[in-house]
Design a protein around this motif. Structure first.
Motif, PDB file in Angstrom:
ATOM      1  N   LEU A   1       0.859  -1.178   0.000  1.00 14.34           N
ATOM      2  CA  LEU A   1       0.000   0.000   0.000  1.00 14.34           C
ATOM      3  C   LEU A   1       0.899   1.233   0.000  1.00 14.34           C
ATOM      4  N   PHE A   2       1.053   1.826  -1.165  1.00 17.29           N
ATOM      5  CA  PHE A   2       2.031   2.897  -1.386  1.00 17.29           C
ATOM      6  C   PHE A   2       1.322   4.233  -1.579  1.00 17.29           C
ATOM      7  N   ARG A   3       1.748   5.207  -0.820  1.00 14.25           N
ATOM      8  CA  ARG A   3       1.238   6.573  -0.989  1.00 14.25           C
ATOM      9  C   ARG A   3       2.404   7.533  -0.764  1.00 14.25           C
ATOM     10  N   ASP A   4       2.578   8.482  -1.701  1.00 17.68           N
ATOM     11  CA  ASP A   4       3.719   9.386  -1.566  1.00 17.68           C
ATOM     12  C   ASP A   4       3.500  10.625  -2.429  1.00 17.68           C
ATOM     13  N   TYR A   5       4.486  11.516  -2.410  1.00 21.85           N
ATOM     14  CA  TYR A   5       4.401  12.756  -3.169  1.00 21.85           C
ATOM     15  C   TYR A   5       4.653  12.494  -4.648  1.00 21.85           C
ATOM     16  N   ALA A   6       3.924  13.214  -5.508  1.00 16.64           N
ATOM     17  CA  ALA A   6       4.081  13.082  -6.956  1.00 16.64           C
ATOM     18  C   ALA A   6       4.671  14.360  -7.537  1.00 16.64           C
ATOM     19  N   VAL A   7       5.310  14.210  -8.689  1.00 12.73           N
ATOM     20  CA  VAL A   7       5.824  15.373  -9.414  1.00 12.73           C
ATOM     21  C   VAL A   7       4.676  16.360  -9.651  1.00 12.73           C
ATOM     22  N   LEU A   8       4.950  17.626  -9.393  1.00  8.27           N
ATOM     23  CA  LEU A   8       4.011  18.741  -9.521  1.00  8.27           C
ATOM     24  C   LEU A   8       2.984  18.797  -8.398  1.00  8.27           C
ATOM     25  N   ASP A   9       3.203  18.006  -7.323  1.00  9.35           N
ATOM     26  CA  ASP A   9       2.419  18.209  -6.110  1.00  9.35           C
ATOM     27  C   ASP A   9       2.619  19.644  -5.629  1.00  9.35           C
ATOM     28  N   HIS A  10       1.675  20.120  -4.839  1.00  9.21           N
ATOM     29  CA  HIS A  10       1.778  21.477  -4.299  1.00  9.21           C
ATOM     30  C   HIS A  10       3.093  21.682  -3.546  1.00  9.21           C
ATOM     31  N   ASN A  11       3.519  20.662  -2.811  1.00 14.83           N
ATOM     32  CA  ASN A  11       4.766  20.767  -2.046  1.00 14.83           C
ATOM     33  C   ASN A  11       5.961  21.017  -2.955  1.00 14.83           C
ATOM     34  N   MET A  12       5.981  20.345  -4.104  1.00 16.39           N
ATOM     35  CA  MET A  12       7.096  20.520  -5.027  1.00 16.39           C
ATOM     36  C   MET A  12       7.097  21.934  -5.604  1.00 16.39           C
ATOM     37  N   LEU A  13       5.937  22.430  -5.970  1.00 18.41           N
ATOM     38  CA  LEU A  13       5.848  23.785  -6.509  1.00 18.41           C
ATOM     39  C   LEU A  13       6.270  24.808  -5.458  1.00 18.41           C
ATOM     40  N   ARG A  14       5.909  24.535  -4.216  1.00 23.17           N
ATOM     41  CA  ARG A  14       6.301  25.440  -3.129  1.00 23.17           C
ATOM     42  C   ARG A  14       7.815  25.451  -2.953  1.00 23.17           C
ATOM     43  N   PHE A  15       8.442  24.267  -3.076  1.00 20.67           N
ATOM     44  CA  PHE A  15       9.897  24.197  -2.982  1.00 20.67           C
ATOM     45  C   PHE A  15      10.555  25.002  -4.100  1.00 20.67           C
ATOM     46  N   LEU A  16      10.011  24.896  -5.307  1.00 24.08           N
ATOM     47  CA  LEU A  16      10.605  25.579  -6.454  1.00 24.08           C
ATOM     48  C   LEU A  16      10.440  27.090  -6.361  1.00 24.08           C
ATOM     49  N   GLU A  17       9.354  27.515  -5.728  1.00 25.31           N
ATOM     50  CA  GLU A  17       9.082  28.947  -5.642  1.00 25.31           C
ATOM     51  C   GLU A  17       9.787  29.607  -4.466  1.00 25.31           C
TER      52      GLU A  17
END
Length: 263
Positions: A206-222
């Protein structure tokens, strides 16, 4: 051939042994500075993984969680699936203690103790919690290790896990090779099976994790990195090092499927 169903051993409702894990782990520091309220119980998790609520047999299931943290996922299942057996571990000793000391976990232990006590060493304990780094090169997560964690109170056999939770864990590992090592170690425990009438009969990851272009990733880039909040290791790889020493990876489907199918 498939392994026989796991049999819960209620002679000891919980055991929390420990192995040497560096106190300097960023996740250990993280949990020392936070409380149970930082990661609230994931009550939504039943909707994300409905198979966790639909046992195909009346026999207790054996459920393992890698990177359990303070128990925000498994505590939800202790309430809804109280007859199953659970083995949960995390790199942070503080997090494991938060799980073991939680009122839901304590009530689960108390209730299972009242259910009676099969002979020692006949199967998994109702709740085994222990400190372990899934990337540790010194200790492998095999039968002998888990049985050592349980002492003489429980008995663990490879290929007997029905549901294996891996929730927001791979993203925090330090490298792709560490992710592959973790997946190999966890696959060792999954119950073998086959497809029958379109349904998988074996253990499930049962796998759940962050995906590319998740809000968290966009926040990191910004977010500016001048204060050392985070930095991207490589502009072509969605892997970030955060200011507190922890890391975060963002997955895309092809990468996930490719690495999950490796032996």
């Amino acid at each position: 051939p498939q392994q026989p169903p796991a049999v819960c051993n209620s002679s000891s409702s919980s055991i929390t042994p420990q192995i040497a894990v560096s106190a300097e782990s960023p996740w250990e520091r993280h949990y020392e500075l936070t409380t149970n309220t930082f990661f609230p119980i994931k009550n939504y998790i039943h909707r994300a993984f409905p198979t966790m609520l639909s046992a195909s047999t009346s026999a207790p299931r054996f459920i393992m969680e890698c990177g359990c943290g303070n128990g925000s996922a498994v505590l939800a299942f202790l309430k809804h699936s109280p007859s199953d057996c659970y083995a949960c571990f995390d790199i942070s000793d503080t997090a494991v203690k938060l799980l073991a000391d939680h009122p839901i976990a304590k009530q689960f232990k108390e209730d299972r103790t009242k259910d009676g006590a099969p002979a020692k060493g006949t199967g998994p304990l109702p709740l085994l919690t222990f400190t372990y780094d899934i990337c540790d090169l010194k200790y492998d997560l095999d039968e002998s290790f888990l049985n050592r964690m349980a002492g003489d109170k429980g008995r663990y056999t490879k290929g007997t896990v029905d549901q294996l939770m891996l929730i927001f864990v791979l993203c925090a590992l330090p490298s792709v090779s560490a992710m592959r090592l973790a997946l190999r170690r966890l696959a060792y425990w999954l119950r073998p099976g086959s497809f029958q009438n379109g349904e998988w009969t074996g253990g499930r990851l049962l796998f759940r994790d962050y995906a590319v272009l998740d809000h968290n990733m966009l926040r990191f880039l910004e977010r500016p990195t001048a204060n050392g909040d985070q930095k991207q290791v490589d502009q072509h790889i969605p892997f970030f090092l955060k200011g507190d020493g922890t890391s975060q990876f963002f997955f895309e489907r092809q990468f996930t499927e490719s690495n999950s199918s490796r032996r």
